[in-house]
Design an enzyme around this catalytic site. Structure first.
Site, short mmCIF file in Angstrom:
data_model
loop_
_atom_site.label_atom_id
_atom_site.label_comp_id
_atom_site.label_asym_id
_atom_site.label_seq_id
_atom_site.Cartn_x
_atom_site.Cartn_y
_atom_site.Cartn_z
N GLU A 17 29.85 -9.03 -21.89
CA GLU A 17 29.78 -7.75 -21.18
C GLU A 17 31.18 -7.26 -20.83
OE1 GLU A 17 28.42 -5.23 -19.92
OE2 GLU A 17 26.24 -5.45 -19.82
N ARG A 97 22.55 -10.88 -8.30
CA ARG A 97 23.85 -11.16 -8.91
C ARG A 97 24.59 -9.87 -9.22
NH1 ARG A 97 24.14 -9.79 -14.25
NH2 ARG A 97 22.33 -10.01 -15.63
N ASN A 99 26.62 -7.20 -11.64
CA ASN A 99 26.48 -6.70 -13.01
C ASN A 99 27.68 -5.80 -13.31
OD1 ASN A 99 24.70 -7.19 -15.24
ND2 ASN A 99 24.14 -5.03 -15.20
N ASN A 145 24.01 -0.55 -14.42
CA ASN A 145 24.79 -0.78 -15.63
C ASN A 145 25.90 0.25 -15.79
OD1 ASN A 145 24.63 -3.04 -17.45
ND2 ASN A 145 22.44 -2.65 -17.62
N ASP A 193 22.65 0.41 -21.91
CA ASP A 193 23.32 -0.65 -21.15
C ASP A 193 24.67 -0.12 -20.67
OD1 ASP A 193 24.37 -3.11 -20.22
OD2 ASP A 193 23.19 -4.24 -21.66
#
Length: 282
Positions: A17, A97, A99, A145, A193
């Site tokens: 990512e 968590r 991102n 995202n 995403d």
């Protein structure tokens, strides 16, 4: 219009990512969220580094004074130029968590979170200043995202992946308003995403389970597609000395069979012209 790609780094990232061009160091930063690793890649020399983090990491960005800012599972951390670590904001939430994250034109970090079970409303998008002030801007997202700004800094683009939308806000003085939809990713071609915005104001969107990156005009029209040999395409960013090469991260989490190129870092040379990204003002 389709565009050819190269494999920049053959890797097996579980959840690659967050590609980010570090202009000062002349390198690309990217991370493996579930592998708890930070990667660097210097395209001029081919040099790579990998550093393990103590917990899952959602994003890493350069800081204006040197070092890095990290969007970690339990909050926002700082790596100082001497490589020492400290917390800027520590807020552990069970089941949640970090991102994706992005740096706004004013140098603030817009940091996303999500629940591990991806429950609707369990994630947030927060604005973090260099001084450590944290404000939850959106507190009802599922999978926070892609985030990015138009060339003039007056628009902010944002993706909450399960909605299938790329949304756009008016942006001024660290505030957003007027939420509306730029485009909707149709069913059967994956979920939106990560994203990046180019110098023409077009929005490049990575498609999770879609094997592609798409470019949309400021009016929401699809005008380019980069097809990739892997399903889980996660994020994209322009890099290189002229910001003309598009780097693309991918994942292999949940896949069965040989990983092949899943989890590798791809690059499309000469894909367009990116925008110089600000560093974190902390």
């Amino acid at each position: 219009m389709t565009m050819p790609y190269d494999v920049a780094v053959r890797a097996e990232a579980e959840l690659g990512e967050g590609p980010t061009w570090d202009a000062t160091a002349g390198r690309l930063l990217w991370i493996d969220i579930l592998g708890s690793r930070m990667h660097t890649y210097d395209p001029a020399t081919g040099r790579r580094t990998v550093r393990r983090t103590e917990q899952h990491i959602g994003a890493v960005k350069p800081r204006a004074g040197g070092g890095l800012v990290l969007n970690l599972r339990d909050g926002i951390g700082l790596l100082d130029p001497d490589d020492s670590f400290r917390w800027l904001h520590h807020e552990p939430v069970p089941g949640r968590r970090a991102n994706d994250a992005a740096i706004a034109p004013d140098g603030a970090l817009w940091a996303g979170t999500m629940r591990y079970d991806e429950a609707p409303g369990g994630g947030t998008l927060s604005r973090v200043t260099g001084g450590g002030t944290v404000e939850a801007v959106l507190d009802d997202v599922a999978v926070s995202n892609g985030t990015g700004w138009s060339p003039d800094g007056r628009l902010m683009y944002y993706i909450d992946s399960p909605t299938r939308r790329v949304d756009v806000f008016d942006y001024a003085d660290g505030r957003i308003s007027g939420r509306r939809t730029l485009t909707v990713i149709e069913e059967g071609v994956g979920f939106p995403d990560g994203l990046t915005v180019d110098a023409e104001g077009c929005v490049w969107v990575a498609l999770w389970q879609g094997s592609a990156v798409r470019r949309y005009t400021p009016g929401g029209e699809l005008d380019r597609v980069i097809e990739l040999p892997v399903s889980l395409v996660t994020a994209c960013a322009f890099g290189g000395p002229d910001l003309t090469d598009l780097y693309i991260t991918t994942a292999r989490t949940g896949l069965t069979g040989p990983p092949a190129l899943a989890g590798s870092l791809f690059v499309v040379p000469g894909a367009g012209k990116g925008l110089a990204q600000p560093a974190f003002a902390g």
